[in-house]
Design an enzyme around this catalytic site. Sequence first.
Site, mmCIF file in Angstrom:
data_model
loop_
_atom_site.group_PDB
_atom_site.id
_atom_site.type_symbol
_atom_site.label_atom_id
_atom_site.label_comp_id
_atom_site.label_asym_id
_atom_site.label_seq_id
_atom_site.Cartn_x
_atom_site.Cartn_y
_atom_site.Cartn_z
ATOM 1 N N LYS A 127 0.854 -1.193 0.000
ATOM 2 C CA LYS A 127 0.000 0.000 0.000
ATOM 3 C C LYS A 127 0.882 1.231 0.000
ATOM 4 O O LYS A 127 2.009 1.198 0.513
ATOM 5 C CB LYS A 127 -0.880 0.032 1.255
ATOM 6 C CG LYS A 127 -2.104 0.890 1.090
ATOM 7 C CD LYS A 127 -3.188 0.111 0.385
ATOM 8 C CE LYS A 127 -4.454 0.900 0.225
ATOM 9 N NZ LYS A 127 -5.561 0.001 -0.147
ATOM 10 N N GLY A 151 -20.685 6.791 2.996
ATOM 11 C CA GLY A 151 -19.754 7.196 1.942
ATOM 12 C C GLY A 151 -20.478 7.287 0.618
ATOM 13 O O GLY A 151 -21.520 6.639 0.403
ATOM 14 N N GLY A 169 -18.368 7.717 -2.493
ATOM 15 C CA GLY A 169 -17.290 7.739 -3.482
ATOM 16 C C GLY A 169 -17.481 6.613 -4.478
ATOM 17 O O GLY A 169 -18.577 6.060 -4.631
ATOM 18 N N ASN A 170 -16.391 6.248 -5.132
ATOM 19 C CA ASN A 170 -16.439 5.233 -6.194
ATOM 20 C C ASN A 170 -17.058 3.914 -5.737
ATOM 21 O O ASN A 170 -17.918 3.343 -6.415
ATOM 22 C CB ASN A 170 -15.014 5.039 -6.727
ATOM 23 C CG ASN A 170 -14.909 3.840 -7.641
ATOM 24 O OD1 ASN A 170 -14.544 2.757 -7.213
ATOM 25 N ND2 ASN A 170 -15.267 4.011 -8.894
HETATM 26 N N1 GLU Z 1 -7.134 0.187 -3.531
HETATM 27 C C1 GLU Z 1 -7.957 -0.947 -3.775
HETATM 28 C C2 GLU Z 1 -8.052 -1.831 -2.545
HETATM 29 O O1 GLU Z 1 -7.898 -1.397 -1.430
HETATM 30 C C3 GLU Z 1 -7.523 -1.714 -5.016
HETATM 31 C C4 GLU Z 1 -6.111 -2.161 -5.015
HETATM 32 C C5 GLU Z 1 -5.627 -2.667 -6.351
HETATM 33 O O2 GLU Z 1 -6.399 -2.660 -7.301
HETATM 34 O O3 GLU Z 1 -4.462 -3.034 -6.427
HETATM 35 O O4 GLU Z 1 -8.352 -2.989 -2.636
#
Ligand code: GLU
Length: 428
Positions: A107, A219, A221-222
Amino acid sequence: MSEKNFNAFEMAQAQFDKVAEILNLDDSTRELLRSPLREYHFSIPVKMDDGTMKVFKGFRIQHNDSRGPGKGGIRFHPQETVDTVRALAMWMTWKTSVVDIPLGGSKGGVICDPHNLSAREQEQICRGFIRQIAKDVGPLRDVPAPDIMTNPQHMLWMLDEYETIFGAKYPGFITGKPVSIGGSLGRTEATGYGVIYTVRESLKQMGIKPENTTAAVQGFGNVAQYAIELYQQLGGKVVCVSSWDQSEQKSFTFRKKDGIDLKFLMSITDRFGGINKQKAIDGGYEVLPGDEWIKQPVDILLPCALENQVTGETAKFIQGTVKIIAEGANGPTTPEADKIIEEKGIFMIPDFLANAGGVTCSYFEQVQSNMNYYWEKDEVLSKLDTKMTSAFLSVSELAKKKKLYMRDAAYVISINRVAQSCKDRGWV
Ligand code: GLU
């Protein structure tokens, strides 16, 4: 709303420790898996539009890559902390593992608030981030993606910087790219739709028809928007959504008891998911305090905002009508709240299972990028449904068989796979 002194990493470790006990993991595997393999902390100097220099703090944390290259989003958030990114990296390891895709967990985060940054300043942060980390990420090492307050445009700036540094095209370096430049159809919908695939399967097991259910969403958002879209297509009714108000620095719940109009709400929402309060009032919505969403007498709760939202304090307000909680957000529920939810007998679909649709579609995007051949949207979504449904069924079967809380059952499957690959590689 949120629990004071909350530390997401301590929470992720506490969840891990509980399941390490259930699995009777040996000490060295525990030591390896309860901390990240590698961490990068760096500064990103940016020349602002007014000519001043500002230094932003960035992180990329690679929790575990025993099952494949690290995978996980990069968040832009003013309250980002290194411990939040550590927790999110660890949750990514469990997420890729529970859906059984050949990737690890990573992350990234930058402490910044895109609400107050121009497009050019955001581009400089994206490019600066990649300059700091380029040699330690890559299609065979660690593959970023969008997350909170980052989008396909940010991914493209990052990809462009990476390709400039290495002098070739590497479309598999990043996912969540614009569809016109190597992105996958369906990626935008994938996380929200994935949440609803798991809700649909849970309702099926309970013998309840989606059209006879109601939901409250935190929320807008997306993730929330596409979860609502698919849930409404299945016939469900969303009675309220909550959203963050940037000018007042607090959230509000927007309620319409006979069902919200998704298109209308999206038409009065900014690009960060903030709903315009006055326009909502004019459109006939009740505007209530931010944490009212959790108190609604609905069948399904969908926390799709940030971590640390369903706490020991707020979980007490969950109504007796609630049968399912599906976590669209990462880490929305604290361990204290988990206890209350388990006691209430509510069916919990934990974050790293419920919201794994995003990373699963990212994996499909990588596959398509590597082949340089792209599937139709229907094909992407049907593959996504198959993957999510089969992961859900494995977890719910184990939960039933071993009488485990769903979060623990999902952890048992994920941790087992990661521990096994570490063992097979001779790491522990
Ligand atoms: N950020 C998204 C998650 O928390 C997607 C991560 C990704 O596609 O690598 O799962």
